[in-house]
Scaffold this motif. Structure first.
Motif, PDB file in Angstrom:
ATOM      1  N   CYS A 274     -10.637   0.317   8.137  1.00  0.00           N
ATOM      2  CA  CYS A 274     -11.627   0.780   7.153  1.00  0.00           C
ATOM      3  C   CYS A 274     -11.539   2.286   6.920  1.00  0.00           C
TER       4      CYS A 274
ATOM      5  N   ALA B 176     -22.928  -0.130   5.943  1.00  0.00           N
ATOM      6  CA  ALA B 176     -23.413   1.131   6.511  1.00  0.00           C
ATOM      7  C   ALA B 176     -24.947   1.186   6.541  1.00  0.00           C
TER       8      ALA B 176
ATOM      9  N   PRO C 260     -14.978  -3.177  14.792  1.00  0.00           N
ATOM     10  CA  PRO C 260     -15.889  -3.294  13.641  1.00  0.00           C
ATOM     11  C   PRO C 260     -15.220  -2.886  12.339  1.00  0.00           C
TER      12      PRO C 260
ATOM     13  N   THR D  50     -21.965  -6.237  14.284  1.00  0.00           N
ATOM     14  CA  THR D  50     -20.927  -6.477  13.264  1.00  0.00           C
ATOM     15  C   THR D  50     -20.313  -7.858  13.431  1.00  0.00           C
TER      16      THR D  50
ATOM     17  N   GLY E 257     -11.875  -3.275  11.655  1.00  0.00           N
ATOM     18  CA  GLY E 257     -10.557  -3.878  11.493  1.00  0.00           C
ATOM     19  C   GLY E 257      -9.506  -2.984  12.134  1.00  0.00           C
TER      20      GLY E 257
ATOM     21  N   VAL F  87      -8.760   6.012  -1.556  1.00  0.00           N
ATOM     22  CA  VAL F  87      -9.775   5.897  -0.491  1.00  0.00           C
ATOM     23  C   VAL F  87      -9.389   6.750   0.711  1.00  0.00           C
TER      24      VAL F  87
ATOM     25  N   ILE G  87     -17.686  -9.509  11.286  1.00  0.00           N
ATOM     26  CA  ILE G  87     -16.796  -9.495  10.126  1.00  0.00           C
ATOM     27  C   ILE G  87     -15.567 -10.344  10.430  1.00  0.00           C
TER      28      ILE G  87
ATOM     29  N   ILE H 213     -16.613  -1.214  -4.642  1.00  0.00           N
ATOM     30  CA  ILE H 213     -16.631  -0.025  -3.769  1.00  0.00           C
ATOM     31  C   ILE H 213     -18.073   0.292  -3.362  1.00  0.00           C
TER      32      ILE H 213
ATOM     33  N   ALA I 295     -19.295   6.268   7.240  1.00  0.00           N
ATOM     34  CA  ALA I 295     -20.324   5.390   7.815  1.00  0.00           C
ATOM     35  C   ALA I 295     -20.930   6.023   9.063  1.00  0.00           C
TER      36      ALA I 295
ATOM     37  N   HIS J 125      -5.705   2.370  -2.568  1.00  0.00           N
ATOM     38  CA  HIS J 125      -5.552   2.739  -1.157  1.00  0.00           C
ATOM     39  C   HIS J 125      -5.387   4.253  -0.996  1.00  0.00           C
TER      40      HIS J 125
ATOM     41  N   ARG K  89      -5.676 -11.726   7.747  1.00  0.00           N
ATOM     42  CA  ARG K  89      -4.292 -11.307   7.488  1.00  0.00           C
ATOM     43  C   ARG K  89      -3.468 -12.542   7.164  1.00  0.00           C
TER      44      ARG K  89
ATOM     45  N   VAL L 200     -21.724  -6.028   8.813  1.00  0.00           N
ATOM     46  CA  VAL L 200     -22.857  -5.750   9.701  1.00  0.00           C
ATOM     47  C   VAL L 200     -24.002  -6.671   9.287  1.00  0.00           C
TER      48      VAL L 200
ATOM     49  N   TYR M   2       0.811  -1.227   0.000  1.00  0.00           N
ATOM     50  CA  TYR M   2       0.000   0.000   0.000  1.00  0.00           C
ATOM     51  C   TYR M   2       0.842   1.275   0.000  1.00  0.00           C
TER      52      TYR M   2
HETATM   53  C1  HEM Z   1     -20.600   0.385   9.428  1.00  0.00           C
HETATM   54  C2  HEM Z   1     -20.026   0.413   8.254  1.00  0.00           C
HETATM   55  C3  HEM Z   1     -18.716  -0.242   7.900  1.00  0.00           C
HETATM   56  C4  HEM Z   1     -18.041  -1.280   8.494  1.00  0.00           C
HETATM   57  C5  HEM Z   1     -18.459  -2.092   9.723  1.00  0.00           C
HETATM   58  C6  HEM Z   1     -16.829  -1.513   7.716  1.00  0.00           C
HETATM   59  C7  HEM Z   1     -15.872  -2.474   8.017  1.00  0.00           C
HETATM   60  C8  HEM Z   1     -14.711  -2.661   7.305  1.00  0.00           C
HETATM   61  C9  HEM Z   1     -13.679  -3.630   7.635  1.00  0.00           C
HETATM   62  C10 HEM Z   1     -13.710  -4.574   8.834  1.00  0.00           C
HETATM   63  C11 HEM Z   1     -12.697  -3.534   6.705  1.00  0.00           C
HETATM   64  C12 HEM Z   1     -11.407  -4.375   6.637  1.00  0.00           C
HETATM   65  C13 HEM Z   1     -10.416  -3.793   7.624  1.00  0.00           C
HETATM   66  C14 HEM Z   1      -9.222  -4.664   7.902  1.00  0.00           C
HETATM   67  O1  HEM Z   1      -8.934  -5.599   7.134  1.00  0.00           O
HETATM   68  O2  HEM Z   1      -8.542  -4.399   8.922  1.00  0.00           O
HETATM   69  C15 HEM Z   1     -13.095  -2.520   5.760  1.00  0.00           C
HETATM   70  C16 HEM Z   1     -12.358  -2.138   4.661  1.00  0.00           C
HETATM   71  C17 HEM Z   1     -12.759  -1.195   3.761  1.00  0.00           C
HETATM   72  N1  HEM Z   1     -13.876  -0.397   3.844  1.00  0.00           N
HETATM   73 FE1  HEM Z   1     -15.276  -0.409   5.324  1.00  0.00          FE
HETATM   74  N2  HEM Z   1     -16.795  -0.620   6.692  1.00  0.00           N
HETATM   75  C18 HEM Z   1     -17.914   0.183   6.764  1.00  0.00           C
HETATM   76  C19 HEM Z   1     -18.238   1.225   5.918  1.00  0.00           C
HETATM   77  C20 HEM Z   1     -17.506   1.608   4.824  1.00  0.00           C
HETATM   78  C21 HEM Z   1     -17.861   2.694   3.939  1.00  0.00           C
HETATM   79  C22 HEM Z   1     -19.076   3.605   4.115  1.00  0.00           C
HETATM   80  C23 HEM Z   1     -16.910   2.727   2.962  1.00  0.00           C
HETATM   81  C24 HEM Z   1     -16.786   3.638   1.769  1.00  0.00           C
HETATM   82  C25 HEM Z   1     -17.368   4.769   1.635  1.00  0.00           C
HETATM   83  C26 HEM Z   1     -15.963   1.673   3.231  1.00  0.00           C
HETATM   84  C27 HEM Z   1     -14.844   1.388   2.457  1.00  0.00           C
HETATM   85  C28 HEM Z   1     -13.903   0.428   2.754  1.00  0.00           C
HETATM   86  C29 HEM Z   1     -12.744   0.147   1.915  1.00  0.00           C
HETATM   87  C30 HEM Z   1     -12.398   0.836   0.599  1.00  0.00           C
HETATM   88  C31 HEM Z   1     -12.028  -0.867   2.554  1.00  0.00           C
HETATM   89  C32 HEM Z   1     -10.713  -1.528   2.063  1.00  0.00           C
HETATM   90  C33 HEM Z   1      -9.554  -0.791   2.698  1.00  0.00           C
HETATM   91  C34 HEM Z   1      -8.179  -1.274   2.257  1.00  0.00           C
HETATM   92  O3  HEM Z   1      -7.982  -2.492   2.117  1.00  0.00           O
HETATM   93  O4  HEM Z   1      -7.303  -0.418   2.085  1.00  0.00           O
HETATM   94  N3  HEM Z   1     -16.350   1.030   4.370  1.00  0.00           N
HETATM   95  N4  HEM Z   1     -14.315  -1.991   6.148  1.00  0.00           N
END
Ligand code: HEM
Length: 479
Positions: free
Chosen positions: A423, A249, A415, A313, A417, A81, A315, A241, A429, A78, A319, A467, A56
């Motif tokens: 996230c 969310a 929730p 949540t 990560g 975002v 999830i 995405i 969110a 990355h 890794r 979730v 990244y």
């Molecule tokens: C309550 C809502 C949400 C929850 C619980 C959630 C949870 C997560 C989790 C657990 C991961 C993986 C983290 C890890 O591996 O450590 C993740 C990754 C990601 N989330 Fe969310 N997320 C939420 C909302 C959102 C929203 C609203 C967006 C975009 C607008 C989003 C975009 C992303 C992206 C792009 C990744 C990948 C990040 C990467 O690998 O660099 N998420 N999310």
């Protein structure tokens, strides 16, 4: 199917995965998702996505392959975002989202007369997704494909099947539901690119008149430069995405509403905080607008938000030791073995979380609006069990006061990560959950038609994906 996992539990162990995140790759779960969930053309998974092992960071990971800078797909995605989902980059999109949610609620046909609705979750799914797509992707997608919102939720229903990796002849309906969304996204992209060309490929600050947001515009600009990418793989990225932005969310926003509206006492307290944050109270008939900073500062709203995600949540945070075996305490994990932390297990750990008192119990499988509130003079407040708090906080002086608290919750409340893959959509969110409640509680009175003691349960069939949605109880079984 055919993937071996090792589960890691306990806050210290989970946190060590995040703290040492540079020793791990989160790519394995990305590979499973782009291949199985989002239908990226098969040949690109090994040759393009997996081939890029540069990580990244701006500087490619040491010992990684020689990948041209514009083909570093994981780094490119990355960086975007992070840039557009936090700080000032996010503001235009959240303001647009607030406007869209308020407009969609006011035009929902619900007026001054009580009406009975079958399913609050269905209402949220349709209205919020429409508002969210139009904020992030602009208005052309739903205008060109009026059924897209329905099609998306049909695809979302199939994700538990698709993620298992079944071939199309075994689960043809699931593959067809995804195909329909991908075809619409392909058609939308071709249409919008023509508009951008006709506009001289001009860039706009904040929102983009064609792609909706700078976030989506810039992603496409990046993908367009990557030779191996084609219309099919770009549509898969769009679906990915969209799923990340909505499939967690929106259920979370629903639970937030459900828990408050089914508790009239809590509703009264929260409503006064919402009223105080409204910025256009002098225009009672206009779509309501709110000072998001003020909403986000409310300790009670923050506690409800954190408790909603704690409870619902589920999830699997994956890794893989990237370059060498990984030693965790007495255990050694082989390089390339998938390690998984389950948020649901962490969030229900009775050795960690405060469950109230004998006289005022708050078990971990039940919602407690004040679980994350730390109150002066109360030994029994805050998210943590007193004995766990004492050991987790031994190095820092705790200053109790009335406040929202996540102190000491590293590795326990997860929730989103953690570490490098934390996230990036968490701010979006949180704002979406709070603004949805603020708008809906201002526009409507809602009474949840359940018997005393009757509770909607989460659908554990979605365990591992994020979730949990509410469980659909068949007719004749109540609920
Ligand atoms: C309550 C809502 C949400 C929850 C619980 C959630 C949870 C997560 C989790 C657990 C991961 C993986 C983290 C890890 O591996 O450590 C993740 C990754 C990601 N989330 Fe969310 N997320 C939420 C909302 C959102 C929203 C609203 C967006 C975009 C607008 C989003 C975009 C992303 C992206 C792009 C990744 C990948 C990040 C990467 O690998 O660099 N998420 N999310």
């Amino acid at each position: 199917m055919n993937v071996e996992l090792s589960f890691i539990s306990g806050p210290k162990n989970v946190f060590s995965l995040f703290r040492q995140s540079r020793k791990f790759s989160a790519k394995a779960s990305v590979m499973i998702a782009i291949d199985r969930l989002f239908g990226t053309p098969k040949h690109l998974v090994p040759s393009f996505y997996d081939h890029d092992d540069t990580g990244y960071d701006g500087k490619p990971d040491s010992g990684s392959r020689d990948v041209a800078p514009h083909l570093r797909i994981h780094h490119t995605v990355h960086v975007q975002v992070i840039k557009y989902l936090s700080g000032s980059g996010l503001k235009p999109m959240t303001n647009k989202l607030m406007e869209n949610i308020a407009k969609t609620m006011l035009s929902s046909g619900i007026g001054g007369v009580w009406l009975e609705m079958e399913d609050l979750f269905d209402f949220c799914k349709l209205k919020l997704l429409h508002a969210s797509i139009n904020s992030m992707f602009g208005e052309y997608l739903t205008a060109l494909h009026p059924d897209f919102v329905d099609d998306y939720w049909k695809f979302d229903d199939c994700t538990t099947t698709l993620v298992k990796g079944f071939p199309s002849f075994m689960v043809p309906r699931s593959w067809a539901a995804r195909r329909k969304c991908l075809d619409s996204l392909k058609h939308w992209k071709a249409y919008v690119e023509k508009l951008v060309d006709a506009d001289g490929r001009t860039f706009y600050e904040g929102l983009d008149p064609h792609f909706g947001s700078q976030f989506i515009r810039q992603r496409h600009e990046g993908f367009n430069k990557m030779e191996p990418m084609n219309a099919d793989s770009i549509a898969s990225e769009d679906l990915a995405i969209m799923w990340a932005a909505n499939s967690n969310a929106i259920p979370a926003a629903y639970w937030f509403l459900y828990e408050i509206f089914r508790d009239p006492e809590l509703l009264g307290r929260v409503r006064s905080e919402v009223d105080g944050a409204r910025t256009n109270a002098h225009e009672p008939d206009a779509p309501p607008r709110f000072d998001l900073e003020a909403l986000i500062k409310s300790p009670l709203l923050q506690s409800i938000y954190a408790e909603t995600l704690r409870l619902q949540t589920a999830i699997l945070i994956a890794r893989m030791p990237a370059r060498e075996d990984y030693q965790l305490g007495d255990y050694s994990f082989k390089k390339d073995r998938l390690l998984v932390a389950a948020s649901y297990i962490a969030h229900h750990d009775t050795k960690v979380w405060n469950q109230g008192t004998v006289d005022d119990p708050h078990p971990l499988n039940q919602f407690w609006a004040e679980r994350f509130l730390l109150k002066t003079g109360s030994d029994h407040s805050g998210p943590l069990l007193q004995s766990y708090l004492d050991s987790a906080m031994e190095d820092s002086a705790v200053q109790p006061e009335v406040k929202y608290s996540t102190d000491g919750l590293a590795g326990a409340w997860v929730p989103y990560g953690g570490g490098q893959s934390l996230c990036p959509g968490r701010h979006y969110a949180k704002q979406e959950m709070l603004m949805t409640f603020a708008i809906m509680s201002t526009c409507f009175d809602i009474e949840i038609l359940q018997e005393p003691g009757e509770v909607t349960l989460p659908d554990l069939g979605y365990f591992g994906l994020g979730v949990l949605p509410p469980k659909n109880i068949p007719e004749g079984f109540g609920g």
